[in-house]
Design an enzyme around this catalytic site. Sequence first.
Site, PDB file in Angstrom:
ATOM      1  N   SER B 135     -32.391 -28.768   3.078  1.00  0.00           N
ATOM      2  CA  SER B 135     -31.449 -28.735   4.190  1.00  0.00           C
ATOM      3  C   SER B 135     -30.861 -27.342   4.337  1.00  0.00           C
ATOM      4  O   SER B 135     -30.763 -26.594   3.356  1.00  0.00           O
ATOM      5  CB  SER B 135     -30.313 -29.726   3.931  1.00  0.00           C
ATOM      6  OG  SER B 135     -29.306 -29.572   4.904  1.00  0.00           O
ATOM      7  N   TYR B 148     -23.400 -31.869  -1.895  1.00  0.00           N
ATOM      8  CA  TYR B 148     -24.698 -32.035  -1.247  1.00  0.00           C
ATOM      9  C   TYR B 148     -25.369 -30.664  -1.071  1.00  0.00           C
ATOM     10  O   TYR B 148     -26.541 -30.475  -1.385  1.00  0.00           O
ATOM     11  CB  TYR B 148     -24.478 -32.711   0.101  1.00  0.00           C
ATOM     12  CG  TYR B 148     -25.700 -32.905   0.964  1.00  0.00           C
ATOM     13  CD1 TYR B 148     -26.642 -33.878   0.667  1.00  0.00           C
ATOM     14  CD2 TYR B 148     -25.902 -32.118   2.110  1.00  0.00           C
ATOM     15  CE1 TYR B 148     -27.750 -34.070   1.486  1.00  0.00           C
ATOM     16  CE2 TYR B 148     -27.000 -32.299   2.923  1.00  0.00           C
ATOM     17  CZ  TYR B 148     -27.931 -33.285   2.614  1.00  0.00           C
ATOM     18  OH  TYR B 148     -29.020 -33.469   3.428  1.00  0.00           O
TER      19      TYR B 148
HETATM   20  N1  LIG Z   1     -29.784 -36.295   8.960  1.00  0.00           N
HETATM   21  C1  LIG Z   1     -29.555 -35.001   8.907  1.00  0.00           C
HETATM   22  O1  LIG Z   1     -28.826 -34.455   9.750  1.00  0.00           O
HETATM   23  C2  LIG Z   1     -30.223 -34.154   7.862  1.00  0.00           C
HETATM   24  C3  LIG Z   1     -30.080 -32.784   7.944  1.00  0.00           C
HETATM   25  C4  LIG Z   1     -30.740 -31.983   7.020  1.00  0.00           C
HETATM   26  C5  LIG Z   1     -31.503 -32.550   6.036  1.00  0.00           C
HETATM   27  N2  LIG Z   1     -31.622 -33.897   5.948  1.00  0.00           N
HETATM   28  C6  LIG Z   1     -32.468 -34.446   4.901  1.00  0.00           C
HETATM   29  O2  LIG Z   1     -33.546 -35.137   5.491  1.00  0.00           O
HETATM   30  C7  LIG Z   1     -33.986 -36.174   4.622  1.00  0.00           C
HETATM   31  C8  LIG Z   1     -34.051 -37.487   5.393  1.00  0.00           C
HETATM   32  O3  LIG Z   1     -32.743 -37.800   5.757  1.00  0.00           O
HETATM   33  P1  LIG Z   1     -32.281 -38.917   6.787  1.00  0.00           P
HETATM   34  O4  LIG Z   1     -31.354 -38.264   7.706  1.00  0.00           O
HETATM   35  O5  LIG Z   1     -33.435 -39.651   7.294  1.00  0.00           O
HETATM   36  O6  LIG Z   1     -31.386 -39.764   5.795  1.00  0.00           O
HETATM   37  P2  LIG Z   1     -31.307 -41.290   5.394  1.00  0.00           P
HETATM   38  O7  LIG Z   1     -31.634 -42.150   6.526  1.00  0.00           O
HETATM   39  O8  LIG Z   1     -30.010 -41.439   4.692  1.00  0.00           O
HETATM   40  O9  LIG Z   1     -32.499 -41.379   4.371  1.00  0.00           O
HETATM   41  C9  LIG Z   1     -32.388 -40.977   3.063  1.00  0.00           C
HETATM   42  C10 LIG Z   1     -33.465 -41.716   2.307  1.00  0.00           C
HETATM   43  O10 LIG Z   1     -33.366 -41.360   0.935  1.00  0.00           O
HETATM   44  C11 LIG Z   1     -33.544 -42.521   0.197  1.00  0.00           C
HETATM   45  N3  LIG Z   1     -32.896 -42.492  -1.101  1.00  0.00           N
HETATM   46  C12 LIG Z   1     -31.582 -42.334  -1.366  1.00  0.00           C
HETATM   47  N4  LIG Z   1     -31.390 -42.444  -2.689  1.00  0.00           N
HETATM   48  C13 LIG Z   1     -32.602 -42.679  -3.236  1.00  0.00           C
HETATM   49  C14 LIG Z   1     -33.040 -42.904  -4.557  1.00  0.00           C
HETATM   50  N5  LIG Z   1     -32.210 -42.908  -5.581  1.00  0.00           N
HETATM   51  N6  LIG Z   1     -34.346 -43.114  -4.761  1.00  0.00           N
HETATM   52  C15 LIG Z   1     -35.213 -43.149  -3.734  1.00  0.00           C
HETATM   53  N7  LIG Z   1     -34.855 -42.947  -2.464  1.00  0.00           N
HETATM   54  C16 LIG Z   1     -33.556 -42.718  -2.233  1.00  0.00           C
HETATM   55  C17 LIG Z   1     -32.923 -43.627   1.010  1.00  0.00           C
HETATM   56  O11 LIG Z   1     -33.529 -44.806   0.602  1.00  0.00           O
HETATM   57  P3  LIG Z   1     -32.899 -46.252   0.911  1.00  0.00           P
HETATM   58  O12 LIG Z   1     -33.355 -46.565   2.290  1.00  0.00           O
HETATM   59  O13 LIG Z   1     -33.523 -47.106  -0.131  1.00  0.00           O
HETATM   60  O14 LIG Z   1     -31.414 -46.134   0.789  1.00  0.00           O
HETATM   61  C18 LIG Z   1     -33.285 -43.207   2.406  1.00  0.00           C
HETATM   62  O15 LIG Z   1     -34.514 -43.771   2.801  1.00  0.00           O
HETATM   63  C19 LIG Z   1     -33.016 -36.192   3.454  1.00  0.00           C
HETATM   64  O16 LIG Z   1     -33.575 -35.465   2.382  1.00  0.00           O
HETATM   65  C20 LIG Z   1     -31.811 -35.458   4.006  1.00  0.00           C
HETATM   66  O17 LIG Z   1     -31.066 -34.877   2.983  1.00  0.00           O
HETATM   67  C21 LIG Z   1     -31.000 -34.712   6.854  1.00  0.00           C
END
Ligand SMILES: NC(=O)c1ccc[n+]([C@@H]2O[C@H](COP(=O)([O-])OP(=O)(O)OC[C@H]3O[C@@H](n4cnc5c(N)ncnc54)[C@H](OP(=O)(O)O)[C@@H]3O)[C@@H](O)[C@H]2O)c1
Lengths: 440, 243
Positions: B135, B148
Amino acid sequence: MSPFKQSISNWGNYPLTESLVYQGKERPASGPYIARGMGRCYGDSASQAQIWSSRANRCMLDFDSNTGVLTAEAGLTLDEILQTFVPRAWFLPVTPGTKFVSLGGAFASDIHGKNHHGNGCFSDHVLWIDLENAEGEVLRCSREKNQELFELTAGGMGLTGIILRVALQLHPIETAYIKQRSIRCRNLQETLEQILAHQHWTHSVAWIDCLAPGKAMGRSILLLGEHAKANELPEKYQNQALKPHSTQQKNFPFFLPGFALNSFSVKTFNFLYYHKHLPKQKEQLVHYEPFFYPLDAIGHWNRIYGKRGFTQYQFVLPPDQVDGLIKIIETIRAHGMGSFLTVLKLFGPQKENYLRFPKEGFTLAMDFPLSPKLEGFLSQLDALVLKHGGRVYLTKDLRMPPEMLMASYPQAEQFRQKIKEMDSKATFQSLQSQRLDLHL
Amino acid sequence: MKHCLILGAHSDVALAIAHQLAKEGHSLWLAARRFQDLEPIQKDLEIRYGVPVACFAFDAEKPESHQAFVEALPECPDEVYLVFGYLGPHPGSLEHPTDARRIVQVNFAGAVSVLQALALAMQKRGKGAIAGISSVAGERGRKSNFLYGSAKAGLSAYLDGLRNYGYHHGFHVCTVKPGFIRTAMTAGMDLPKPLTASPEQVAKATISGLRKKKGRVYVLPIWRWIMCLIRNIPDSMFRKKQL
Ligand SMILES: NC(=O)c1ccc[n+]([C@@H]2O[C@H](COP(=O)([O-])OP(=O)(O)OC[C@H]3O[C@@H](n4cnc5c(N)ncnc54)[C@H](OP(=O)(O)O)[C@@H]3O)[C@@H](O)[C@H]2O)c1
Ligand SMILES: Cc1cc2nc3c(=O)[nH]c(=O)nc-3n(C[C@H](O)[C@H](O)[C@H](O)COP(=O)(O)OP(=O)(O)OC[C@H]3O[C@@H](n4cnc5c(N)ncnc54)[C@H](O)[C@@H]3O)c2cc1C
């Protein structure tokens, strides 16, 4: 997934509510709440302070390529079904004028398409649904099992619970193209005659000009369509016979100011539409996309009506009530309330089923921008519709008074009793169902 | 047909990646907690695209299981997409020690642990590619999300370093740094539209970045400039900001 706040309005851009949105396995601790799919209803059917959105549940779960039965989660859209199955020679059995609706929404409104006169409503092609009730139990409902719940839910506007899964019978096709015939009709009488004379066509809909005066009243273009067979395709289409629709969409970029859609622009639009097809009758081969979804090419076209929002008034009158139809069109013209899009079609026979809209006769749908004058005008139309034995479509409605519902839907009172018996706390309520006084 | 492993397969970004890969005809190995919930996703991808899809239980917070997880895969994957991450309700707070530990364990320690095992398998085979979703939050520690951010900073540094290591051992590593993404993580937040990518955009940039052997990918180019600016604000000023 935790609930989140969102400003929500449906296709008519009014009412706008600040809602708490739940998805996936999350549910509000207590009601009232209502399920929502793609928000393509026009008014307040999918509006509430608490909403369960099906957007996170859109998986296809099973497809039987022999029978064409697709089982899927209720958030799956018709758009995705077409993208996946047109190349495999399957089509939707019934489709509304936009493909951006969910399976759950299609069942809950028991939608109809241009083929209603021969093929009935959406639920007529559904084998079963899984419905989650207020206690969180999931019940499989079909014509054999939990039949009453199946029927209450078909057209039940989300008031019986959450539709989780739908098993839908797809329709086999040979090509993605439609043999289209367009017929120009000089007036309402000719329009109705032509519609009746062409009932053997699978798809049929007339675009009518509600503003034309005198003898030309009700002039129209009648569009008829039939799925083209493989051997009917010209050479140039042969290698793309089963091409699905394009996923590109142009967005209507902003809300037009309210004055832009005055009756002048409506007149111009209707006039151009009428004269576009100069010959009396024209045969064409067109892709299913422009035939079924001419408006989907422009995303957010609802912004054309400005920020104040708009509504669609769709009613049906029994087949012998043509004089009523004439009176209604005359009323519209007298008020200069011409509508941008006025669609007339024939419904075939349909068994009475609680809140389901279609019944045999003619249905007319018209868009009106919201304005302070509108309610007075629409209540005049209500009175005419009622007098001629008709009724108004709930999924387009924004303002119908409860008396109108009770007087025009013979099983509405029964519906009200039944949902009360099923769930005394009335967990599932929309702003519409509250307005219509559907909860005892 | 490649075998593509997606870690954290429930997230919106992971789903978008899965759809694009399946559309291209690759076989998918989906790994996530809540293993049974993967079934509808598996069915969906199989029906839509007619590709083989297999599911595996995976928890980033159980590093002791990661070696066995990798060994249980049918073979060494051709491409790995590390998508999981954890923002949590308190990404910048001193009051929630359990949550703080979790942020570090999922985003950094868990990611490193599973990638160590996967990279070793790729090294042995002499080929493979890894894309890690980090990120922009990792580029400068901020008041509002320093937990984070620092975990993602660790992840970015790890991915960058692993790329340099992999260069000499036959595999490639790509560091993806999205800005805002419209997903479940940010649902209901009022994100500035021009700075917010869709999961599909992230998926596209990630897959093409990996295939083109890019080192660092910013999904929306504007974030490269924004972060350049943010990195260059003097510390004495930055600490006073409410960022
Ligand atoms: N959304 C944003 O604005 C943003 C910006 C920059 C970077 N990111 C990054 O992009 C990626 C995808 O994010 P997203 O926005 O789609 O977030 P999200 O919907 O919260 O997805 C995060 C995923 O990580 C999984 N996870 C959490 N803890 C875990 C564990 N202990 N073991 C295995 N899986 C685990 C969750 O699984 P469960 O479904 O089982 O809970 C979920 O599927 C992440 O790495 C996030 O940090 C997001
Ligand atoms: C351009 C346009 C053209 C249209 N043409 C036609 C047409 O030709 N024929 C026709 O019949 N309709 C037509 N419609 C209306 C549309 O088909 C219906 O409003 C349909 O219900 C919208 O589906 P949705 O997924 O958007 O549902 P929403 O608008 O989100 O919800 C509509 C109703 O369904 C309920 N609902 C939604 N999902 C669920 C669920 N999972 N479980 C329980 N209840 C649920 C809601 O509570 C609400 O009462 C048209 C709409 C537009 C915008």
